[in-house]
Write a protein that holds these residues in place. Structure first.
Motif, PDB file in Angstrom:
ATOM      1  N   SER A 223    -118.758  12.635  -1.654  1.00  0.00           N
ATOM      2  CA  SER A 223    -117.824  11.520  -1.701  1.00  0.00           C
ATOM      3  C   SER A 223    -117.568  11.140  -3.157  1.00  0.00           C
ATOM      4  O   SER A 223    -118.364  11.446  -4.034  1.00  0.00           O
ATOM      5  CB  SER A 223    -118.424  10.339  -0.945  1.00  0.00           C
ATOM      6  N   LYS A 224    -116.453  10.483  -3.429  1.00  0.00           N
ATOM      7  CA  LYS A 224    -116.161   9.962  -4.762  1.00  0.00           C
ATOM      8  C   LYS A 224    -116.652   8.522  -4.839  1.00  0.00           C
ATOM      9  O   LYS A 224    -116.607   7.794  -3.859  1.00  0.00           O
ATOM     10  CB  LYS A 224    -114.649   9.935  -5.025  1.00  0.00           C
ATOM     11  N   VAL A 225    -117.101   8.117  -6.019  1.00  0.00           N
ATOM     12  CA  VAL A 225    -117.472   6.731  -6.253  1.00  0.00           C
ATOM     13  C   VAL A 225    -116.545   6.214  -7.345  1.00  0.00           C
ATOM     14  O   VAL A 225    -116.604   6.672  -8.485  1.00  0.00           O
ATOM     15  CB  VAL A 225    -118.946   6.599  -6.692  1.00  0.00           C
ATOM     16  N   THR A 226    -115.685   5.266  -6.987  1.00  0.00           N
ATOM     17  CA  THR A 226    -114.729   4.730  -7.945  1.00  0.00           C
ATOM     18  C   THR A 226    -115.072   3.283  -8.250  1.00  0.00           C
ATOM     19  O   THR A 226    -115.186   2.458  -7.347  1.00  0.00           O
ATOM     20  CB  THR A 226    -113.292   4.804  -7.374  1.00  0.00           C
ATOM     21  N   LEU A 227    -115.261   2.992  -9.505  1.00  0.00           N
ATOM     22  CA  LEU A 227    -115.472   1.637  -9.988  1.00  0.00           C
ATOM     23  C   LEU A 227    -114.222   1.280 -10.788  1.00  0.00           C
ATOM     24  O   LEU A 227    -114.062   1.744 -11.920  1.00  0.00           O
ATOM     25  CB  LEU A 227    -116.731   1.562 -10.859  1.00  0.00           C
ATOM     26  N   THR A 228    -113.351   0.520 -10.198  1.00  0.00           N
ATOM     27  CA  THR A 228    -112.054   0.231 -10.786  1.00  0.00           C
ATOM     28  C   THR A 228    -112.200  -0.308 -12.208  1.00  0.00           C
ATOM     29  O   THR A 228    -112.959  -1.238 -12.456  1.00  0.00           O
ATOM     30  CB  THR A 228    -111.279  -0.789  -9.921  1.00  0.00           C
ATOM     31  N   GLY A 229    -111.487   0.329 -13.121  1.00  0.00           N
ATOM     32  CA  GLY A 229    -111.526  -0.061 -14.524  1.00  0.00           C
ATOM     33  C   GLY A 229    -112.616   0.641 -15.300  1.00  0.00           C
ATOM     34  O   GLY A 229    -112.489   0.881 -16.491  1.00  0.00           O
ATOM     35  N   PHE A 230    -113.718   0.989 -14.653  1.00  0.00           N
ATOM     36  CA  PHE A 230    -114.825   1.650 -15.337  1.00  0.00           C
ATOM     37  C   PHE A 230    -114.683   3.161 -15.283  1.00  0.00           C
ATOM     38  O   PHE A 230    -114.695   3.835 -16.302  1.00  0.00           O
ATOM     39  CB  PHE A 230    -116.166   1.219 -14.738  1.00  0.00           C
TER      40      PHE A 230
ATOM     41  N   ALA B  99    -127.473   4.350  -4.493  1.00  0.00           N
ATOM     42  CA  ALA B  99    -126.236   4.322  -3.702  1.00  0.00           C
ATOM     43  C   ALA B  99    -125.226   5.343  -4.232  1.00  0.00           C
ATOM     44  O   ALA B  99    -124.572   6.047  -3.450  1.00  0.00           O
ATOM     45  CB  ALA B  99    -125.631   2.918  -3.721  1.00  0.00           C
ATOM     46  N   VAL B 100    -125.112   5.453  -5.555  1.00  0.00           N
ATOM     47  CA  VAL B 100    -124.203   6.440  -6.148  1.00  0.00           C
ATOM     48  C   VAL B 100    -124.695   7.843  -5.819  1.00  0.00           C
ATOM     49  O   VAL B 100    -123.907   8.712  -5.417  1.00  0.00           O
ATOM     50  CB  VAL B 100    -124.081   6.231  -7.682  1.00  0.00           C
TER      51      VAL B 100
END
Length: 158
Positions: free
Chosen positions: A108-115, A99-100
């Motif tokens: 596209s950007k992949v943002t994992l909040t906090g990570f 998926a990433v």
């Protein structure tokens, strides 16, 4: 089981082989050399042990080993923490990675909040040099994946 070997004091700065803090098994007594050489199964470690500290089983008795987590070890940790089977954890990890990859292929950007955030950046065409011949050559433009750590991850590391 691997034996434990106490190191001699760190060599003084000076001759070329010692200036970077390295010394081989020759700095140890003969029995210690034999024990270390028969037990060495690792890559050279990366850090000089502190005084009184000993290392186990490597003739490169200077630095401590780098730690590296493989995909199989990550799958085991996911399975243990998520109460999953290893097969299920591996399917979940593979689904996440695909998926990433798919999102990054679409710029596209992949943002994992906090990570953190995975993003695609474009590198410009630039001039490089062939180290063998010294010939100047053009390195073509390309896309690079960048990772920027999030605040929670940064705080956990520090």
């Amino acid at each position: 089981m691997l034996g434990e070997v106490n190191l001699p004091p760190r060599p003084s700065q000076g001759r070329r082989g010692e200036s970077d803090g390295r010394f081989g098994a020759s700095a140890l007594d003969k029995p210690a050399q034999k024990r270390l050489s028969s037990m060495c199964t690792t890559l050279p470690p990366r850090r000089w042990p502190s005084s009184g500290e000993s290392i186990r089983g490597c003739r490169h008795a200077i630095y401590q080993e780098e730690t590296l987590m493989t995909k199989a070890e990550l799958v085991e940790k996911i399975a243990a923490r998520g109460n999953l089977t290893k097969a299920g954890a591996e399917r979940a990890l593979n689904a996440f990675l695909s998926a990433v990859e798919e999102a990054l292929c679409k710029d596209s950007k992949v943002t994992l909040t906090g990570f953190g955030t995975f993003a695609v950046e474009n590198r410009k065409e630039r001039q490089g040099r062939n180290p063998r011949t010294g010939e100047t050559l053009t390195i073509p433009a390309c896309k690079m994946v960048r990772f920027r750590a999030g605040k929670t991850l940064k705080d956990a590391l520090n």
